[in-house]
Design a protein around this motif. Structure first.
Motif, PDB file in Angstrom:
ATOM      1  N   ALA A 118      -4.899 -17.453   1.104  1.00  9.30           N
ATOM      2  CA  ALA A 118      -4.805 -18.499   0.083  1.00  9.30           C
ATOM      3  C   ALA A 118      -6.172 -19.102  -0.245  1.00  9.30           C
ATOM      4  N   ALA A 119      -7.095 -19.020   0.705  1.00 13.37           N
ATOM      5  CA  ALA A 119      -8.436 -19.567   0.483  1.00 13.37           C
ATOM      6  C   ALA A 119      -9.309 -18.624  -0.344  1.00 13.37           C
ATOM      7  N   LEU A 120      -8.866 -17.382  -0.507  1.00 15.41           N
ATOM      8  CA  LEU A 120      -9.628 -16.409  -1.294  1.00 15.41           C
ATOM      9  C   LEU A 120      -9.316 -16.552  -2.779  1.00 15.41           C
ATOM     10  N   SER A 121     -10.174 -15.973  -3.583  1.00 17.13           N
ATOM     11  CA  SER A 121      -9.907 -15.971  -5.022  1.00 17.13           C
ATOM     12  C   SER A 121      -8.743 -15.022  -5.320  1.00 17.13           C
ATOM     13  N   GLU A 122      -8.127 -15.217  -6.471  1.00 10.87           N
ATOM     14  CA  GLU A 122      -7.029 -14.340  -6.891  1.00 10.87           C
ATOM     15  C   GLU A 122      -7.521 -12.888  -6.994  1.00 10.87           C
ATOM     16  N   GLU A 123      -8.739 -12.716  -7.439  1.00  7.88           N
ATOM     17  CA  GLU A 123      -9.302 -11.366  -7.561  1.00  7.88           C
ATOM     18  C   GLU A 123      -9.426 -10.698  -6.193  1.00  7.88           C
ATOM     19  N   ASP A 124      -9.870 -11.457  -5.195  1.00  6.37           N
ATOM     20  CA  ASP A 124      -9.997 -10.898  -3.849  1.00  6.37           C
ATOM     21  C   ASP A 124      -8.620 -10.564  -3.264  1.00  6.37           C
ATOM     22  N   ARG A 125      -7.648 -11.453  -3.486  1.00 12.38           N
ATOM     23  CA  ARG A 125      -6.290 -11.172  -2.994  1.00 12.38           C
ATOM     24  C   ARG A 125      -5.726  -9.924  -3.669  1.00 12.38           C
ATOM     25  N   ASP A 126      -5.963  -9.799  -4.982  1.00 16.16           N
ATOM     26  CA  ASP A 126      -5.489  -8.606  -5.700  1.00 16.16           C
ATOM     27  C   ASP A 126      -6.163  -7.346  -5.168  1.00 16.16           C
ATOM     28  N   ALA A 127      -7.450  -7.431  -4.873  1.00 14.95           N
ATOM     29  CA  ALA A 127      -8.174  -6.269  -4.345  1.00 14.95           C
ATOM     30  C   ALA A 127      -7.600  -5.851  -2.999  1.00 14.95           C
ATOM     31  N   ILE A 128      -7.292  -6.824  -2.149  1.00 18.27           N
ATOM     32  CA  ILE A 128      -6.708  -6.510  -0.839  1.00 18.27           C
ATOM     33  C   ILE A 128      -5.330  -5.887  -1.030  1.00 18.27           C
ATOM     34  N   GLU A 129      -4.527  -6.479  -1.902  1.00 22.74           N
ATOM     35  CA  GLU A 129      -3.182  -5.931  -2.143  1.00 22.74           C
ATOM     36  C   GLU A 129      -3.252  -4.519  -2.713  1.00 22.74           C
ATOM     37  N   ASN A 130      -4.183  -4.277  -3.623  1.00 19.71           N
ATOM     38  CA  ASN A 130      -4.324  -2.945  -4.219  1.00 19.71           C
ATOM     39  C   ASN A 130      -4.838  -1.915  -3.216  1.00 19.71           C
ATOM     40  N   ALA A 131      -5.556  -2.368  -2.187  1.00 24.58           N
ATOM     41  CA  ALA A 131      -6.085  -1.446  -1.174  1.00 24.58           C
ATOM     42  C   ALA A 131      -5.036  -1.069  -0.128  1.00 24.58           C
ATOM     43  N   LEU A 132      -3.979  -1.852   0.001  1.00 26.05           N
ATOM     44  CA  LEU A 132      -2.991  -1.617   1.062  1.00 26.05           C
ATOM     45  C   LEU A 132      -2.352  -0.224   1.025  1.00 26.05           C
ATOM     46  N   PRO A 133      -1.920   0.302  -0.119  1.00 22.46           N
ATOM     47  CA  PRO A 133      -1.331   1.653  -0.092  1.00 22.46           C
ATOM     48  C   PRO A 133      -2.296   2.712   0.456  1.00 22.46           C
ATOM     49  N   ALA A 134      -3.562   2.636   0.083  1.00 21.34           N
ATOM     50  CA  ALA A 134      -4.542   3.599   0.593  1.00 21.34           C
ATOM     51  C   ALA A 134      -4.770   3.408   2.086  1.00 21.34           C
ATOM     52  N   LEU A 135      -4.801   2.167   2.551  1.00 21.28           N
ATOM     53  CA  LEU A 135      -4.965   1.904   3.986  1.00 21.28           C
ATOM     54  C   LEU A 135      -3.757   2.412   4.772  1.00 21.28           C
ATOM     55  N   GLU A 136      -2.571   2.247   4.219  1.00 18.62           N
ATOM     56  CA  GLU A 136      -1.366   2.753   4.881  1.00 18.62           C
ATOM     57  C   GLU A 136      -1.377   4.279   4.949  1.00 18.62           C
ATOM     58  N   LYS A 137      -1.855   4.930   3.898  1.00 22.28           N
ATOM     59  CA  LYS A 137      -1.992   6.398   3.927  1.00 22.28           C
ATOM     60  C   LYS A 137      -3.015   6.820   4.971  1.00 22.28           C
ATOM     61  N   LEU A 138      -4.133   6.106   5.044  1.00 21.81           N
ATOM     62  CA  LEU A 138      -5.156   6.388   6.044  1.00 21.81           C
ATOM     63  C   LEU A 138      -4.571   6.272   7.440  1.00 21.81           C
ATOM     64  N   MET A 139      -3.763   5.240   7.685  1.00 24.09           N
ATOM     65  CA  MET A 139      -3.131   5.086   8.984  1.00 24.09           C
ATOM     66  C   MET A 139      -2.227   6.289   9.286  1.00 24.09           C
ATOM     67  N   GLY A 140      -1.493   6.758   8.289  1.00 18.99           N
ATOM     68  CA  GLY A 140      -0.638   7.933   8.486  1.00 18.99           C
ATOM     69  C   GLY A 140      -1.444   9.169   8.826  1.00 18.99           C
ATOM     70  N   VAL A 141      -2.554   9.382   8.155  1.00 18.05           N
ATOM     71  CA  VAL A 141      -3.412  10.537   8.448  1.00 18.05           C
ATOM     72  C   VAL A 141      -3.947  10.457   9.867  1.00 18.05           C
ATOM     73  N   LEU A 142      -4.403   9.259  10.255  1.00 20.72           N
ATOM     74  CA  LEU A 142      -4.934   9.095  11.608  1.00 20.72           C
ATOM     75  C   LEU A 142      -3.860   9.326  12.662  1.00 20.72           C
ATOM     76  N   LYS A 143      -2.633   8.900  12.413  1.00 18.99           N
ATOM     77  CA  LYS A 143      -1.547   9.112  13.370  1.00 18.99           C
ATOM     78  C   LYS A 143      -1.217  10.597  13.549  1.00 18.99           C
ATOM     79  N   GLU A 144      -1.377  11.370  12.481  1.00 20.56           N
ATOM     80  CA  GLU A 144      -1.032  12.789  12.529  1.00 20.56           C
ATOM     81  C   GLU A 144      -2.107  13.643  13.167  1.00 20.56           C
ATOM     82  N   GLN A 145      -3.325  13.148  13.227  1.00 14.93           N
ATOM     83  CA  GLN A 145      -4.415  13.913  13.808  1.00 14.93           C
ATOM     84  C   GLN A 145      -4.237  13.998  15.326  1.00 14.93           C
ATOM     85  N   PRO A 146      -4.586  15.159  15.901  1.00 17.07           N
ATOM     86  CA  PRO A 146      -4.476  15.285  17.371  1.00 17.07           C
ATOM     87  C   PRO A 146      -5.493  14.432  18.107  1.00 17.07           C
TER      88      PRO A 146
END
Length: 146
Positions: A118-146
């Motif tokens: 809430a202390a961040l600007s709306e633009e920063d919050r939007d950037a974080i929200e927009n990055a979440l799908p890519a971060l979740e995919k990255l987590m999936g890739v890392l989980k699948e790696q041996p």
């Protein structure tokens, strides 16, 4: 790519460290080591899971998870139930005390991060929200790696 990986890890680790430290100060009870918290999360997400399956989910050795399970059971946070299909095996369940404690942690963590967002600007919050799908995919890739 290495610089991006280093910055990402630094940011994620820094956020986790600050949140963990602040939540420990707010939530009553002695803090649990991270490995014990991870075991509780796996068991909460998969009630009735066995030690071997929990070890696989955590990428840890069976004996390490067994030790953590013993510690959590002694603390009254985890319960072993006999497996009806194999009396030598145990199925793990979190206790009411663990459920309450985890809910307190979750509320404290979520509230802390929501307040900071809430202390961040709306633009920063939007950037974080927009990055979440890519971060979740990255987590999936890392989980699948041996």
């Amino acid at each position: 790519m290495t610089e991006l990986a280093d910055r990402l890890l630094g940011a994620v680790q820094g956020i986790r460290r600050v949140v963990r430290r602040r939540v420990r100060a707010e939530v009553p009870g002695s803090p649990l080591p991270g490995a014990q918290v991870e075991v509780l999360r796996v068991v909460a997400d998969h009630p009735g899971i066995g030690v071997a399956a929990a070890a696989r989910a955590l990428h840890l050795a069976n004996n390490s998870v067994s030790t953590l399970v013993n510690q959590l059971a002694d603390a009254g946070l985890l319960r072993r139930e006999p497996d009806p299909a194999d009396r030598r095996a145990a199925r793990l369940e979190i206790t009411g005390a663990a459920r309450d404690r985890m809910a307190s942690w979750r509320r404290a963590r979520t509230g802390l991060v929501a307040e900071a967002l809430a202390a961040l600007s709306e633009e920063d919050r939007d950037a974080i929200e927009n990055a979440l799908p890519a971060l979740e995919k990255l987590m999936g890739v890392l989980k699948e790696q041996p």
